[in-house]
Design a protein around this motif. Structure first.
Motif, PDB file in Angstrom:
ATOM      1  N   TYR A 158       2.248  20.759  23.538  1.00 32.33           N
ATOM      2  CA  TYR A 158       1.669  19.880  22.524  1.00 32.33           C
ATOM      3  C   TYR A 158       0.165  20.106  22.510  1.00 32.33           C
ATOM      4  N   ASP A 159      -0.500  19.609  21.463  1.00 30.45           N
ATOM      5  CA  ASP A 159      -1.932  19.850  21.294  1.00 30.45           C
ATOM      6  C   ASP A 159      -2.792  18.878  22.090  1.00 30.45           C
ATOM      7  N   ALA A 160      -2.308  17.669  22.302  1.00 29.52           N
ATOM      8  CA  ALA A 160      -3.100  16.676  23.031  1.00 29.52           C
ATOM      9  C   ALA A 160      -2.170  15.592  23.569  1.00 29.52           C
ATOM     10  N   CYS A 161      -2.696  14.843  24.530  1.00 28.31           N
ATOM     11  CA  CYS A 161      -1.984  13.700  25.097  1.00 28.31           C
ATOM     12  C   CYS A 161      -2.754  12.434  24.723  1.00 28.31           C
ATOM     13  N   VAL A 162      -2.030  11.398  24.350  1.00 36.57           N
ATOM     14  CA  VAL A 162      -2.633  10.194  23.772  1.00 36.57           C
ATOM     15  C   VAL A 162      -2.908   9.138  24.839  1.00 36.57           C
ATOM     16  N   GLY A 163      -4.150   8.614  24.845  1.00 36.29           N
ATOM     17  CA  GLY A 163      -4.465   7.452  25.658  1.00 36.29           C
ATOM     18  C   GLY A 163      -4.808   7.734  27.106  1.00 36.29           C
ATOM     19  N   TRP A 164      -5.459   8.877  27.363  1.00 35.67           N
ATOM     20  CA  TRP A 164      -5.843   9.212  28.735  1.00 35.67           C
ATOM     21  C   TRP A 164      -7.341   8.995  28.926  1.00 35.67           C
ATOM     22  N   SER A 165      -7.713   8.392  30.036  1.00 42.31           N
ATOM     23  CA  SER A 165      -9.106   8.043  30.281  1.00 42.31           C
ATOM     24  C   SER A 165      -9.917   9.242  30.774  1.00 42.31           C
ATOM     25  N   TYR A 166     -11.175   9.217  30.440  1.00 39.02           N
ATOM     26  CA  TYR A 166     -12.116  10.299  30.689  1.00 39.02           C
ATOM     27  C   TYR A 166     -12.699  10.163  32.088  1.00 39.02           C
ATOM     28  N   THR A 167     -12.145  10.891  33.053  1.00 37.87           N
ATOM     29  CA  THR A 167     -12.625  10.830  34.436  1.00 37.87           C
ATOM     30  C   THR A 167     -13.275  12.144  34.834  1.00 37.87           C
ATOM     31  N   ALA A 168     -14.006  12.117  35.942  1.00 38.89           N
ATOM     32  CA  ALA A 168     -14.684  13.318  36.423  1.00 38.89           C
ATOM     33  C   ALA A 168     -13.679  14.399  36.802  1.00 38.89           C
ATOM     34  N   ASP A 169     -12.588  14.025  37.475  1.00 43.28           N
ATOM     35  CA  ASP A 169     -11.554  14.994  37.855  1.00 43.28           C
ATOM     36  C   ASP A 169     -10.969  15.669  36.624  1.00 43.28           C
ATOM     37  N   ARG A 170     -10.632  14.887  35.628  1.00 40.57           N
ATOM     38  CA  ARG A 170     -10.001  15.432  34.432  1.00 40.57           C
ATOM     39  C   ARG A 170     -10.964  16.266  33.601  1.00 40.57           C
ATOM     40  N   ALA A 171     -12.220  15.852  33.561  1.00 41.09           N
ATOM     41  CA  ALA A 171     -13.218  16.558  32.748  1.00 41.09           C
ATOM     42  C   ALA A 171     -13.431  17.991  33.226  1.00 41.09           C
ATOM     43  N   ARG A 172     -13.103  18.281  34.484  1.00 46.28           N
ATOM     44  CA  ARG A 172     -13.245  19.657  34.973  1.00 46.28           C
ATOM     45  C   ARG A 172     -12.168  20.573  34.411  1.00 46.28           C
ATOM     46  N   SER A 173     -11.097  19.983  33.909  1.00 48.14           N
ATOM     47  CA  SER A 173      -9.974  20.793  33.448  1.00 48.14           C
ATOM     48  C   SER A 173      -9.702  20.699  31.955  1.00 48.14           C
ATOM     49  N   VAL A 174     -10.024  19.552  31.356  1.00 46.28           N
ATOM     50  CA  VAL A 174      -9.623  19.312  29.973  1.00 46.28           C
ATOM     51  C   VAL A 174     -10.769  18.706  29.165  1.00 46.28           C
ATOM     52  N   LEU A 175     -10.530  18.587  27.862  1.00 48.18           N
ATOM     53  CA  LEU A 175     -11.508  18.054  26.919  1.00 48.18           C
ATOM     54  C   LEU A 175     -11.018  16.710  26.391  1.00 48.18           C
ATOM     55  N   PHE A 176     -11.959  15.804  26.116  1.00 45.92           N
ATOM     56  CA  PHE A 176     -11.603  14.479  25.623  1.00 45.92           C
ATOM     57  C   PHE A 176     -12.267  14.204  24.273  1.00 45.92           C
ATOM     58  N   SER A 177     -11.544  13.477  23.449  1.00 47.60           N
ATOM     59  CA  SER A 177     -12.143  12.966  22.219  1.00 47.60           C
ATOM     60  C   SER A 177     -13.005  11.764  22.562  1.00 47.60           C
ATOM     61  N   ASP A 178     -13.630  11.186  21.555  1.00 46.99           N
ATOM     62  CA  ASP A 178     -14.324   9.917  21.763  1.00 46.99           C
ATOM     63  C   ASP A 178     -13.302   8.844  22.139  1.00 46.99           C
ATOM     64  N   SER A 179     -13.710   7.910  22.982  1.00 47.46           N
ATOM     65  CA  SER A 179     -12.796   6.843  23.401  1.00 47.46           C
ATOM     66  C   SER A 179     -12.452   5.942  22.218  1.00 47.46           C
ATOM     67  N   PHE A 180     -11.174   5.605  22.082  1.00 51.36           N
ATOM     68  CA  PHE A 180     -10.752   4.687  21.027  1.00 51.36           C
ATOM     69  C   PHE A 180     -10.212   3.383  21.594  1.00 51.36           C
ATOM     70  N   GLU A 181     -10.442   3.182  22.884  1.00 51.60           N
ATOM     71  CA  GLU A 181      -9.905   1.983  23.538  1.00 51.60           C
ATOM     72  C   GLU A 181     -10.762   1.643  24.740  1.00 51.60           C
ATOM     73  N   ASN A 182     -11.016   0.371  24.958  1.00 51.42           N
ATOM     74  CA  ASN A 182     -11.714  -0.045  26.171  1.00 51.42           C
ATOM     75  C   ASN A 182     -10.761   0.025  27.365  1.00 51.42           C
ATOM     76  N   PHE A 183     -11.311   0.184  28.544  1.00 53.36           N
ATOM     77  CA  PHE A 183     -10.486   0.401  29.724  1.00 53.36           C
ATOM     78  C   PHE A 183     -10.472  -0.814  30.633  1.00 53.36           C
ATOM     79  N   ALA A 184      -9.442  -0.879  31.471  1.00 54.29           N
ATOM     80  CA  ALA A 184      -9.334  -1.944  32.466  1.00 54.29           C
ATOM     81  C   ALA A 184      -9.999  -1.470  33.758  1.00 54.29           C
ATOM     82  N   PRO A 185     -10.922  -2.237  34.326  1.00 52.79           N
ATOM     83  CA  PRO A 185     -11.614  -1.808  35.550  1.00 52.79           C
ATOM     84  C   PRO A 185     -10.663  -1.815  36.749  1.00 52.79           C
ATOM     85  N   PRO A 186     -10.945  -1.026  37.773  1.00 55.31           N
ATOM     86  CA  PRO A 186     -10.073  -0.999  38.953  1.00 55.31           C
ATOM     87  C   PRO A 186     -10.327  -2.174  39.886  1.00 55.31           C
ATOM     88  N   VAL A 187      -9.268  -2.636  40.517  1.00 54.31           N
ATOM     89  CA  VAL A 187      -9.362  -3.727  41.496  1.00 54.31           C
ATOM     90  C   VAL A 187      -8.360  -3.468  42.616  1.00 54.31           C
TER      91      VAL A 187
END
Length: 341
Positions: A158-187
């Motif tokens: 497929y061309d893209a995966c929907v709804g994945w957050s932009y992290t440092a680990d992922r940014a080394r491997s893949v490209l992200f669009s602009d965020s279209f959703e706010n994220f839940a902070p970790p706890v």
């Protein structure tokens, strides 16, 4: 009385050029009939295509008869319409509440993410399809090892995966669009009967994480105030596929604490509670959920970002946000005023 000619005599009487004309006429009739049949089939397909383009919500079975992914057999994303337009394939893999969930009645995936993707594709005049597949085929995260791109995304199923957050680990491997959703902070969450030191000292404790999510053990490593934790120690890190499995493990005592996004599912359960809120989000330094794609998908990233920018400037985006409560309100998740960007 004149005797009627026999069949053989008739054959002798009919001139050769008339027989040839008769055969040619029959051939013309057959060709016309065949052409009409082809046109009818094309018309039916066109009508079906128009009907399908009215909604980009598609649910494609996750497995074939041999247990493999249905999308794996396509061999890539070189899909085009009869008119030569590219079909953009977007993977949906998380059924996590009001952003994306399986509607059992219609058999389609619905939610805020789906509504946004549909609207952006219509604004950009693109032919898009949402395809369900296992979420780890977009991003693979296993306890004790570095996370990496999944075989579906990296293999161009497929061309893209929907709804994945932009992290440092992922940014080394893949490209992200602009965020279209706010994220839940970790706890940190624990069973209601337990507590954590403030800040947590994890000496001898086993932590749980949601498989594939940004609040994994590698992100936890970045919190200096949390002591005695080593992400490489596989004996003290356990991944769970679903929120329910992880919460049940907490209650059963299989794990001592969990480091997870602050999801409504967890805050709504009375048998678990927030054990520690680090207040700082080190897991998502770049942004919230977006379209995740290979780094060479420059065209896709460009038209999707522009389409979403245009969408946000319209009343349709306001309607999509309010629809989180109106149509998707029976699903758990973040309230629309916190969810929408």
């Amino acid at each position: 009385m004149t005797e009627a000619p026999s069949t053989s005599d008739t054959a002798k009487i009919v001139p050769e050029d008339e027989k040839m004309n008769d055969n040619a006429s029959k051939l013309v009739i057959v060709c016309v009939a065949l052409a009409n049949l082809i046109a009818l089939v094309a018309l039916v397909l066109a009508i079906v295509g128009v009907a399908n383009n009215g909604s980009n919500e598609y649910y494609i079975g996750a497995t074939n008869s041999d247990g493999s992914s249905g999308s794996a057999s396509t061999g890539g994303t070189s899909a085009f319409t009869s008119s030569g337009d590219k079909i953009w394939m977007f993977q949906i893999g998380h059924f996590i509440g009001n952003t994306q969930y399986l509607d059992e009645d219609s058999g389609t995936v619905k939610g805020y993410n789906v509504d946004v993707v549909n609207a952006v594709c219509q604004i950009a005049n693109k032919n898009c399809r949402l395809v369900w597949d296992l979420y780890e085929r977009c991003w693979l995260s296993q306890a004790g090892s570095r996370p990496r791109g999944g075989e579906g995304l990296m293999g161009r199923w497929y061309d893209a995966c929907v709804g994945w957050s932009y992290t440092a680990d992922r940014a080394r491997s893949v490209l992200f669009s602009d965020s279209f959703e706010n994220f839940a902070p970790p706890v940190f969450i624990v069973a209601s009967s337990r507590s954590l030191s403030q800040p947590p000292d994890l000496a001898g404790l086993i932590t749980g994480h949601l498989d594939g999510w940004y609040a994994d053990e590698h992100c936890l490593d970045m919190y200096d105030q949390v002591t005695n934790f080593q992400s490489s120690d596989k004996t003290r890190v356990i991944h769970y596929v679903s929120e329910e499995d992880l919460a049940d493990a907490l209650v059963a005592g299989d794990i001592d604490a969990a480091f997870v996004p602050k999801l409504t599912y967890f805050t709504n359960r009375s048998d678990i509670k927030i054990g520690y809120d680090p207040e700082e989000n080190k897991c998502l330094p770049f942004g919230g959920p977006a379209m995740m794609m290979q780094k060479d998908q420059i065209e896709l990233n460009s038209w999707f970002n522009e389409g979403f920018r245009q969408l946000r400037a319209t009343s349709e985006y306001d309607a999509i946000c309010k629809n989180v409560a109106n149509e998707h309100g029976d699903q758990p998740g973040i309230a629309y005023d916190d969810l929408c960007v």
